[in-house]
Design a protein around this motif. Sequence first.
Motif, short mmCIF file in Angstrom:
data_model
loop_
_atom_site.label_atom_id
_atom_site.label_comp_id
_atom_site.label_asym_id
_atom_site.label_seq_id
_atom_site.Cartn_x
_atom_site.Cartn_y
_atom_site.Cartn_z
N ALA A 445 0.83 -1.21 0.00
CA ALA A 445 0.00 0.00 0.00
C ALA A 445 0.87 1.26 0.00
O ALA A 445 0.57 2.24 -0.69
CB ALA A 445 -0.92 -0.02 1.22
N TRP A 446 1.96 1.22 0.76
CA TRP A 446 2.86 2.37 0.84
C TRP A 446 3.54 2.62 -0.51
O TRP A 446 3.64 3.77 -0.97
CB TRP A 446 3.88 2.13 1.94
N LYS A 458 -6.31 7.68 -1.44
CA LYS A 458 -7.53 7.08 -0.88
C LYS A 458 -7.45 5.56 -0.90
O LYS A 458 -7.79 4.89 0.09
CB LYS A 458 -8.74 7.56 -1.69
N LEU A 459 -6.97 5.00 -2.02
CA LEU A 459 -6.87 3.55 -2.14
C LEU A 459 -5.85 2.99 -1.15
O LEU A 459 -6.07 1.95 -0.51
CB LEU A 459 -6.48 3.16 -3.56
N ALA A 460 -4.72 3.70 -1.00
CA ALA A 460 -3.69 3.25 -0.06
C ALA A 460 -4.22 3.22 1.36
O ALA A 460 -3.95 2.29 2.13
CB ALA A 460 -2.46 4.15 -0.16
N LEU A 461 -5.00 4.24 1.74
CA LEU A 461 -5.58 4.28 3.09
C LEU A 461 -6.57 3.13 3.29
O LEU A 461 -6.62 2.53 4.37
CB LEU A 461 -6.27 5.62 3.33
N GLN A 462 -7.34 2.82 2.27
CA GLN A 462 -8.28 1.70 2.37
C GLN A 462 -7.52 0.39 2.59
O GLN A 462 -7.91 -0.44 3.42
CB GLN A 462 -9.13 1.61 1.10
N GLU A 463 -6.44 0.21 1.83
CA GLU A 463 -5.66 -1.02 1.97
C GLU A 463 -5.01 -1.10 3.35
O GLU A 463 -4.95 -2.18 3.95
CB GLU A 463 -4.59 -1.08 0.87
N LEU A 464 -4.53 0.02 3.84
CA LEU A 464 -3.90 0.03 5.17
C LEU A 464 -4.92 -0.25 6.26
O LEU A 464 -4.61 -0.91 7.26
CB LEU A 464 -3.21 1.38 5.41
N GLN A 465 -6.14 0.24 6.08
CA GLN A 465 -7.19 -0.06 7.06
C GLN A 465 -7.51 -1.55 7.09
O GLN A 465 -7.76 -2.13 8.16
CB GLN A 465 -8.46 0.74 6.73
N TRP A 478 0.53 1.46 10.78
CA TRP A 478 0.12 2.70 11.44
C TRP A 478 0.98 3.87 10.96
O TRP A 478 0.48 4.98 10.72
CB TRP A 478 0.22 2.56 12.96
N PHE A 479 2.28 3.63 10.83
CA PHE A 479 3.18 4.70 10.37
C PHE A 479 2.80 5.14 8.95
O PHE A 479 2.70 6.34 8.66
CB PHE A 479 4.63 4.22 10.41
N PHE A 480 2.59 4.16 8.06
CA PHE A 480 2.22 4.50 6.69
C PHE A 480 0.87 5.21 6.65
O PHE A 480 0.66 6.12 5.83
CB PHE A 480 2.18 3.24 5.82
N THR A 481 -0.05 4.80 7.52
CA THR A 481 -1.35 5.48 7.59
C THR A 481 -1.17 6.94 7.97
O THR A 481 -1.81 7.84 7.41
CB THR A 481 -2.27 4.78 8.62
#
Length: 524
Positions: A445-446, A458-465, A478-481
């Motif tokens: 995701a990062w 937006k897509l990266a945040l969804q994947e991190l969630q 959490w850091f990448f978020t």
Amino acid sequence: MFPTPAQVLKQREGALSETPFPLLLHALAVEERTCTLELKVRQREKRITFEDGAPVASSSNLLHETLGKFLVEKGKLSEVDYQKALAESVSTDVPLGGLVVQKGLISPFDLYKQMQANMAMKLLDCFRWTDARFRLIADIEPPDTSVRMNTSQLILTGVTNVMPFDEVATHFAFTDEQRFAQVPGIEGPKLSAKDARLFQSLRFRPTFSELMERSGMDTDATLRRLYAFCVLGLADFAEEVDKRPAPAAVGSGVQQALVPPPPLAPALTPLPGTLETVTAAPSGLPFSDDDDAVKNALLSAFLSHRSQDPFDLLAVPENVQPVALRKAFLALSDKFSPLRFQTADLKEKAEGLLVAYARAYGALSEVEQAALWRKRRQAAREKKTSTGRPSTAEQFRIRTDLLDASTQFDEAMKRLKATNHSGAFEYFEYACDIDPKPLYKAYRAWARYLMKPEAHGKLALQELQEVLKQEPGCEEAWFFTGEVSRGEGQWAQAEDAYRKAFKINPKNRQYVDLVQETMKRVKR
């Protein structure tokens, strides 16, 4: 609602996008098929062996799924011991599991439990292979060891925890007005308290929204469990349940013949000075199910029996005489008699051994069969002598045929460090494809975000969630978020993410600076 098991198995090959894996598993179980299921998707391959409808073995070209790597991952075997055992296994053609037991690195009982867990991991992974092609092969190669899995439990766990939600929703269509009900008379898997609550709610024939309300679960959890229950035949649309013939109650409409009870056996005369009658004692002392030595002996015999021919199984020479053969069979039958065990799992293993011993005794009791087995053993000895030790090239091929997620991840990290974000993303994708660890998915995701921050935030945040939902303790996620949220101007969310990363790893003082910086932004 779904095709019947017979209809599902009419196709010898196809795509899991059209015939979902849980539906295929259930069909094989109901039809009690003995076959091999081959799955292929891109560079990944798996073969699952079924006996009488139950999965008993699985192999793949994924390194982390091999037994040795699995034992290392679970802390049951050191990397050094694994490499030594692997080299010896390749050179001697002895299975790695048997070697680690011989060397005392793990007990037979622990090995069997780890083999069960390893098998479950391999099969559950198939629930995410939604774009794979499958092929049913009638011929099977009997596995050296047999770890029989409970198909119903496997389907429930796989659908509930592994199968992508979009796939569940795609293959499970219904209207808001349709009602669901329990299907009586169907035996299902063991249910957790949460699953049982939802299943019991089906007695009220609710709609999907009513089922959510009664069970207290969200859409995701409710849909997954309801889909699993329907695949297993435990639930269906209420109107379909009403069309089914009601199961006959005991004694209803059926005149039962009155059979006189058998005469009671005469009681034996009590011995002088006692108050109890004499009962026939079983031969041998019953084993205790809690005796580790007994369990290890039983599991050791069970794990190796499938790879042994009748002579090895009964531990008799090729020129064994009938009397000696009979004694060997009776001794082994008594040693692991199912009557000595109370636990269902151990009793099942003992029964399996008893059947194997009986078959071996039957084969060697017949002159022609015994002669055939002698010829097979001679042919195997000649082949072993002529083949010799595998060449270096062959050993190298064996190792490199396996796909290693950690190797792909290491290459991705090198490219990420070199700011080759697209190249890093490609290799992170490979790593996730092979082994979808939360850490690998967080880095993917990062890298996706770094390729195009203005488009992929937006897509990266969804994947991190999704990663954090699976593994809340993943510091990197959490850091990448925090980093992506900051890039998106979501300062409060970034501050919260940095704080959680710091809570997981308070030694990293970088998080303190990041929290202070984002706090200033939030106050503005």
